[in-house]
Scaffold this motif. Structure first.
Motif, PDB file in Angstrom:
ATOM      1  N   HIS A 104       0.846  -1.206   0.000  1.00 52.32           N
ATOM      2  CA  HIS A 104       0.000   0.000   0.000  1.00 52.32           C
ATOM      3  C   HIS A 104       0.873   1.245   0.000  1.00 52.32           C
ATOM      4  CE1 HIS A 104      -3.480  -2.408   1.954  1.00 52.32           C
ATOM      5  NE2 HIS A 104      -3.649  -2.344   0.647  1.00 52.32           N
ATOM      6  N   PHE A 105       1.867   1.270   0.866  1.00 55.13           N
ATOM      7  CA  PHE A 105       2.771   2.413   0.955  1.00 55.13           C
ATOM      8  C   PHE A 105       3.461   2.666  -0.391  1.00 55.13           C
ATOM      9  CE2 PHE A 105       7.123   3.943   1.929  1.00 55.13           C
ATOM     10  CZ  PHE A 105       6.795   5.192   2.436  1.00 55.13           C
ATOM     11  N   GLU A 106       3.921   1.624  -1.033  1.00 53.88           N
ATOM     12  CA  GLU A 106       4.632   1.768  -2.302  1.00 53.88           C
ATOM     13  C   GLU A 106       3.726   2.318  -3.410  1.00 53.88           C
ATOM     14  OE1 GLU A 106       8.080   1.099  -3.463  1.00 53.88           O
ATOM     15  OE2 GLU A 106       8.064   1.790  -1.389  1.00 53.88           O
ATOM     16  N   ILE A 107       2.491   1.833  -3.515  1.00 48.31           N
ATOM     17  CA  ILE A 107       1.613   2.339  -4.578  1.00 48.31           C
ATOM     18  C   ILE A 107       1.201   3.774  -4.260  1.00 48.31           C
ATOM     19  CG2 ILE A 107      -0.539   1.342  -3.649  1.00 48.31           C
ATOM     20  CD1 ILE A 107       0.390   1.919  -7.373  1.00 48.31           C
ATOM     21  N   GLU A 108       0.984   4.084  -3.000  1.00 48.79           N
ATOM     22  CA  GLU A 108       0.650   5.460  -2.632  1.00 48.79           C
ATOM     23  C   GLU A 108       1.813   6.400  -2.954  1.00 48.79           C
ATOM     24  OE1 GLU A 108      -2.260   3.846   0.927  1.00 48.79           O
ATOM     25  OE2 GLU A 108      -0.312   4.692   1.457  1.00 48.79           O
ATOM     26  N   ARG A 109       3.027   5.960  -2.669  1.00 50.75           N
ATOM     27  CA  ARG A 109       4.207   6.770  -2.982  1.00 50.75           C
ATOM     28  C   ARG A 109       4.344   6.960  -4.492  1.00 50.75           C
ATOM     29  NH1 ARG A 109       9.855   5.294  -0.312  1.00 50.75           N
ATOM     30  NH2 ARG A 109       9.242   3.254  -1.037  1.00 50.75           N
ATOM     31  N   ARG A 110       4.121   5.901  -5.259  1.00 51.30           N
ATOM     32  CA  ARG A 110       4.183   6.013  -6.723  1.00 51.30           C
ATOM     33  C   ARG A 110       3.154   6.995  -7.250  1.00 51.30           C
ATOM     34  NH1 ARG A 110       3.147   0.708  -9.726  1.00 51.30           N
ATOM     35  NH2 ARG A 110       3.343   2.007 -11.586  1.00 51.30           N
ATOM     36  N   LEU A 111       1.927   6.868  -6.772  1.00 50.92           N
ATOM     37  CA  LEU A 111       0.863   7.765  -7.220  1.00 50.92           C
ATOM     38  C   LEU A 111       1.197   9.217  -6.912  1.00 50.92           C
ATOM     39  CD1 LEU A 111      -2.170   5.585  -6.142  1.00 50.92           C
ATOM     40  CD2 LEU A 111      -1.756   6.398  -8.486  1.00 50.92           C
ATOM     41  N   LEU A 151      -6.342  -0.812  -3.860  1.00 56.40           N
ATOM     42  CA  LEU A 151      -5.004  -0.237  -3.970  1.00 56.40           C
ATOM     43  C   LEU A 151      -3.974  -1.299  -4.334  1.00 56.40           C
ATOM     44  CD1 LEU A 151      -4.723   2.428  -1.158  1.00 56.40           C
ATOM     45  CD2 LEU A 151      -4.699   2.786  -3.603  1.00 56.40           C
ATOM     46  N   LEU A 152      -4.129  -2.503  -3.788  1.00 58.08           N
ATOM     47  CA  LEU A 152      -3.205  -3.580  -4.152  1.00 58.08           C
ATOM     48  C   LEU A 152      -3.286  -3.886  -5.646  1.00 58.08           C
ATOM     49  CD1 LEU A 152      -3.593  -6.090  -1.177  1.00 58.08           C
ATOM     50  CD2 LEU A 152      -1.667  -4.559  -1.646  1.00 58.08           C
ATOM     51  N   GLU A 153      -4.483  -3.812  -6.195  1.00 60.38           N
ATOM     52  CA  GLU A 153      -4.646  -4.076  -7.631  1.00 60.38           C
ATOM     53  C   GLU A 153      -3.977  -2.998  -8.476  1.00 60.38           C
ATOM     54  OE1 GLU A 153      -8.867  -4.667  -8.108  1.00 60.38           O
ATOM     55  OE2 GLU A 153      -8.803  -6.553  -6.974  1.00 60.38           O
ATOM     56  N   LEU A 154      -3.917  -1.779  -7.980  1.00 53.98           N
ATOM     57  CA  LEU A 154      -3.245  -0.696  -8.714  1.00 53.98           C
ATOM     58  C   LEU A 154      -1.737  -0.925  -8.825  1.00 53.98           C
ATOM     59  CD1 LEU A 154      -4.800   2.667  -7.477  1.00 53.98           C
ATOM     60  CD2 LEU A 154      -5.331   1.361  -9.526  1.00 53.98           C
ATOM     61  N   ALA A 155      -1.178  -1.672  -7.902  1.00 53.26           N
ATOM     62  CA  ALA A 155       0.272  -1.877  -7.879  1.00 53.26           C
ATOM     63  C   ALA A 155       0.794  -2.504  -9.165  1.00 53.26           C
ATOM     64  CB  ALA A 155       0.662  -2.727  -6.676  1.00 53.26           C
TER      65      ALA A 155
END
Length: 169
Positions: A104-111, A151-155
């Protein structure tokens, strides 16, 4: 005291070095609200050794609590306060890179890195209303259903796909 100084002075990363501790959550993303805590995820390959390491270092801290979940791999969680900052340390048997909190943290950081600031502003607006981080991202991005799963699916999306999502905000 800034959260980074609290982490440093607590010695938590050093005390848990064997468990690959990583700071996650709203503070490093600059999405914190006044009651945000310092979140740390760890690879607790040996839950007993992990719990003992936390106990030795932080048992005397205000608000100290240590418990183990009864489901889903039985992660160990510790909560305590240091220099006025609440900490939550999460130890899971999975490698940190496979844990949902890290993903979650990684996809949020990417976004946030791909965005021009509109996403951060909108998520902060949701957070100021008391909405947790993942549900706030999901609401802003129009993700239906379970925000954590969404959010996991967005990764798995490419930067191009993520930018397209962000452009529709």
């Amino acid at each position: 005291m800034e959260y980074e100084a609290a982490i440093s002075s607590s010695g938590v990363l050093e005390a848990l070095r064997a468990f690959d501790p990583r700071v996650v959550g709203t503070l490093p993303l600059a999405l914190s609200v006044p009651d945000s805590d310092i979140d740390i995820v760890c690879h607790a390959f040996d839950p007993v050794a992990f719990a003992e390491a936390i106990w030795r270092q932080f048992q005397a801290c205000d608000g100290f609590r240590l418990y183990q979940w009864t489901s889903s791999g039985r992660p160990v969680v510790a909560r305590f306060e240091w220099s006025g900052w609440p900490f939550e340390v999460f130890g899971d048997s999975r490698l940190v890179g496979q844990q949902h909190g890290w993903l979650h943290f990684e996809i949020e950081r990417r976004l946030l890195a791909l965005d021009d600031g509109r996403l951060r502003k909108a998520v902060l607006q949701q957070r100021s209303l008391g909405i947790k981080t993942e549900p706030a991202f999901a609401a802003v991005l129009g993700i239906d259903g379970d925000p954590y799963r969404g959010l996991l699916e967005l990764a798995s999306e490419t930067d191009i796909q993520l930018r397209a999502r962000l452009n529709s905000l």
